[in-house]
Design an enzyme around this catalytic site. Structure first.
Site, PDB file in Angstrom:
ATOM      1  N   PRO A  89      20.753 -71.457  44.259  1.00  0.00           N
ATOM      2  CA  PRO A  89      21.971 -71.706  45.046  1.00  0.00           C
ATOM      3  C   PRO A  89      21.579 -72.130  46.465  1.00  0.00           C
ATOM      4  O   PRO A  89      21.083 -71.329  47.241  1.00  0.00           O
ATOM      5  CB  PRO A  89      22.684 -70.350  45.036  1.00  0.00           C
ATOM      6  CG  PRO A  89      21.608 -69.348  44.773  1.00  0.00           C
ATOM      7  CD  PRO A  89      20.575 -70.023  43.941  1.00  0.00           C
TER       8      PRO A  89
ATOM      9  N   ASP B 232      17.067 -71.024  49.438  1.00  0.00           N
ATOM     10  CA  ASP B 232      17.541 -70.404  48.202  1.00  0.00           C
ATOM     11  C   ASP B 232      18.242 -69.099  48.565  1.00  0.00           C
ATOM     12  O   ASP B 232      17.599 -68.140  48.993  1.00  0.00           O
ATOM     13  CB  ASP B 232      16.341 -70.150  47.283  1.00  0.00           C
ATOM     14  CG  ASP B 232      16.737 -69.622  45.916  1.00  0.00           C
ATOM     15  OD1 ASP B 232      17.866 -69.123  45.767  1.00  0.00           O
ATOM     16  OD2 ASP B 232      15.891 -69.677  44.995  1.00  0.00           O
ATOM     17  N   HIS B 233      19.558 -69.067  48.379  1.00  0.00           N
ATOM     18  CA  HIS B 233      20.343 -67.906  48.817  1.00  0.00           C
ATOM     19  C   HIS B 233      20.064 -66.656  47.979  1.00  0.00           C
ATOM     20  O   HIS B 233      20.462 -65.551  48.358  1.00  0.00           O
ATOM     21  CB  HIS B 233      21.834 -68.244  48.774  1.00  0.00           C
ATOM     22  CG  HIS B 233      22.642 -67.524  49.811  1.00  0.00           C
ATOM     23  ND1 HIS B 233      22.135 -66.487  50.565  1.00  0.00           N
ATOM     24  CD2 HIS B 233      23.932 -67.679  50.221  1.00  0.00           C
ATOM     25  CE1 HIS B 233      23.070 -66.042  51.387  1.00  0.00           C
ATOM     26  NE2 HIS B 233      24.175 -66.754  51.198  1.00  0.00           N
ATOM     27  N   ARG B 234      19.391 -66.797  46.843  1.00  0.00           N
ATOM     28  CA  ARG B 234      19.012 -65.619  46.064  1.00  0.00           C
ATOM     29  C   ARG B 234      17.975 -64.792  46.812  1.00  0.00           C
ATOM     30  O   ARG B 234      17.946 -63.567  46.695  1.00  0.00           O
ATOM     31  CB  ARG B 234      18.435 -66.036  44.706  1.00  0.00           C
ATOM     32  CG  ARG B 234      19.398 -66.769  43.786  1.00  0.00           C
ATOM     33  CD  ARG B 234      18.683 -67.216  42.529  1.00  0.00           C
ATOM     34  NE  ARG B 234      17.532 -68.063  42.835  1.00  0.00           N
ATOM     35  CZ  ARG B 234      16.620 -68.453  41.943  1.00  0.00           C
ATOM     36  NH1 ARG B 234      16.749 -68.072  40.676  1.00  0.00           N
ATOM     37  NH2 ARG B 234      15.610 -69.226  42.296  1.00  0.00           N
TER      38      ARG B 234
ATOM     39  N   ILE C 217      16.954 -65.627  50.343  1.00  0.00           N
ATOM     40  CA  ILE C 217      17.089 -65.670  51.803  1.00  0.00           C
ATOM     41  C   ILE C 217      18.552 -65.542  52.199  1.00  0.00           C
ATOM     42  O   ILE C 217      19.408 -66.302  51.733  1.00  0.00           O
ATOM     43  CB  ILE C 217      16.507 -66.988  52.356  1.00  0.00           C
ATOM     44  CG1 ILE C 217      15.032 -67.116  51.967  1.00  0.00           C
ATOM     45  CG2 ILE C 217      16.665 -67.069  53.867  1.00  0.00           C
ATOM     46  CD1 ILE C 217      14.442 -68.463  52.255  1.00  0.00           C
TER      47      ILE C 217
END
EC number: 2.3.1.12
Length: 433
Positions: A227, A403-405, A407
């Site tokens: 994401p 990568d929002h998973r 960070i």
């Protein structure tokens, strides 16, 4: 007797390749080790040598066509063809199966040598050797990646294996080189393009090149897996501009073309150290986060064949001048199609420079399995407020995708702020070491 030459496994873990260019045609007389063709896989362009001497009878695969490892691609009338039957894909695969079934006594005798090699040999190194030579190395318990090739273009021969067994040269000094002429892509396009009947809306079709397939696959995989969140910012780089201008002539005196990119590399490395979450890989399937204690920066390079990402290894240990030289060298190799797969491996974070094309902000796609990518735009004169007054200053556009998973937004912005701080005052980079 006709010798059927099959597309060999070039040791990259790739099972197919596109025939970019043939260097031979039916009727040509060739010698053993002469280059037959250039084959392009997902990673690079590789020269394929002939295992025999003789006369070319028939080229079976056209330029621009994708062949699978083991496919017969050319027939050669070779006097020693019967003796050469073991060369090619089939026997190489059989020998691999034999290895799994039983251990060779010779391998046991060489176990001490092999154990030493494991600590010294780069197992990701690309090797140029015919299947028969690879088999000969295995039968003698030699790690072929530890051998220095004396053949054409660094190719490893049986004599090199023998020399290694007798205490000869190792992999030090060995070099893998690949060549690709700028006209090869034109040849591929010309052969693959088919004109449709003309009308009000004429169209043509062409096969998707192997490089474009690889790029498409990587982009789709990254966007589907991670994401993406992209932060966009800008920073006054007047001091950076002046610093580069001050040292540009000094750099030129020692043959270095100093650009702004090495400064960005050093600033990014500093941010990765301060915010190590950006220097990881996120493996959701395994339930693991891989923390990388090295800092290798990929530099996205635009070429005629597509986007390539050569890597500056151990960027934290190199000076601005050293990084500048390496980036320029890698860029030339990328444009000439001479990058090896080894030069495109191991990045922990990547920089994409849209500014060189006049762009500003954008949403760079993460080079999966990395978790962040820094995009740099153009430097443009803009009005800014300084000491209560509106003045014109060079302003650099920055875009950071992550990568929002792995960070969070605040971590991403803090990293961006750190990069901005260093680029705003480049003398701080000296404090970073």
């Amino acid at each position: 007797m006709a010798f059927e030459f099959r597309l060999p496994d070039i040791g990259e873990g790739i099972h197919e390749g596109e025939i970019v260019k043939w260097f031979i045609k039916a009727g040509d007389t060739i010698e053993e080790d002469d280059v037959l063709a250039e084959v392009q896989n997902d990673k690079s362009v590789v020269e394929i040598p002939s295992p025999v001497s003789g006369t070319v009878e028939e080229v079976l695969v056209d330029e621009g066509t994708v062949a699978v490892v083991g496919d017969v691609i050319v027939k050669i009338d070779a006097p020693d063809a019967e003796e050469m039957q073991f060369k090619g894909h089939g026997d190489d695969e059989d020998s691999k199966k034999e290895e799994k079934e039983q251990e060779s006594p010779v391998q046991e005798e060489a176990s001490s040598t092999q154990s030493q090699e494991k600590t010294e040999v780069d197992e990701s190194k690309t090797v140029k050797a015919m299947p028969s030579v690879r088999k000969y190395a295995r039968e003698n318990g030699v790690n072929i990646k530890a051998v220095n090739g004396s053949g054409k273009n660094g190719r490893i021969t049986k004599e090199d294996i023998d020399a290694y067994l007798n205490g000869g040269s190792s992999e030090e000094g060995s070099n893998t080189s690949v060549a690709s002429e700028s006209t090869s892509s034109d040849v591929v396009n010309a052969s693959a393009t088919q004109a449709l009947p003309e009308g009000d809306f004429p169209e043509t079709t062409e096969k998707i090149p192997a490089m474009r397939k690889a790029i498409a696959k990587a982009m789709v995989n990254s966007k589907h897996t991670a994401p993406h969140v992209t932060l966009m910012d800008e920073i006054d780089v007047q001091e950076l501009w002046d610093h580069r201008k001050k040292f540009k002539e000094i750099a030129a005196e020692q043959g270095t073309k100093l650009t702004f990119l090495p400064y960005v590399v050093k600033a990014l490395v500093s941010a990765l150290k301060k915010y190590p979450a950006l220097n990881t890989s996120f493996n959701e399937e395994a339930g693991e986060v891989v923390h990388k204690h090295y800092w290798n920066i990929g530099i996205a390079a635009d070429t005629d064949k597509g986007l390539l990402v050569p890597v500056v290894k151990h960027a934290d240990r190199k000076s601005i001048f050293e990084i500048s030289d390496e980036i320029n060298e890698l860029a030339v190799k990328a444009r000439d199609g001479k990058l090896t797969s080894e030069e495109m491996k191991g990045a922990t974070c990547t920089i994409s420079n849209i500014g060189s094309a006049g762009g500003q902000w954008f949403t760079p796609v993460i080079n999966h399995p990395e978790v962040a990518i820094l995009g740099i735009g153009r430097i443009a004169q803009k009005p800014i407020v300084k000491d209560g007054e509106i003045v014109a200053a060079p302003v650099l556009a920055l875009s950071l995708s992550f990568d929002h998973r792995q960070i969070d937004g605040a971590t991403g912005q803090n990293a961006m702020n750190h990069i901005k701080r260093l680029l705003n005052n480049p003398e701080l980079l000296l404090m970073e070491g």
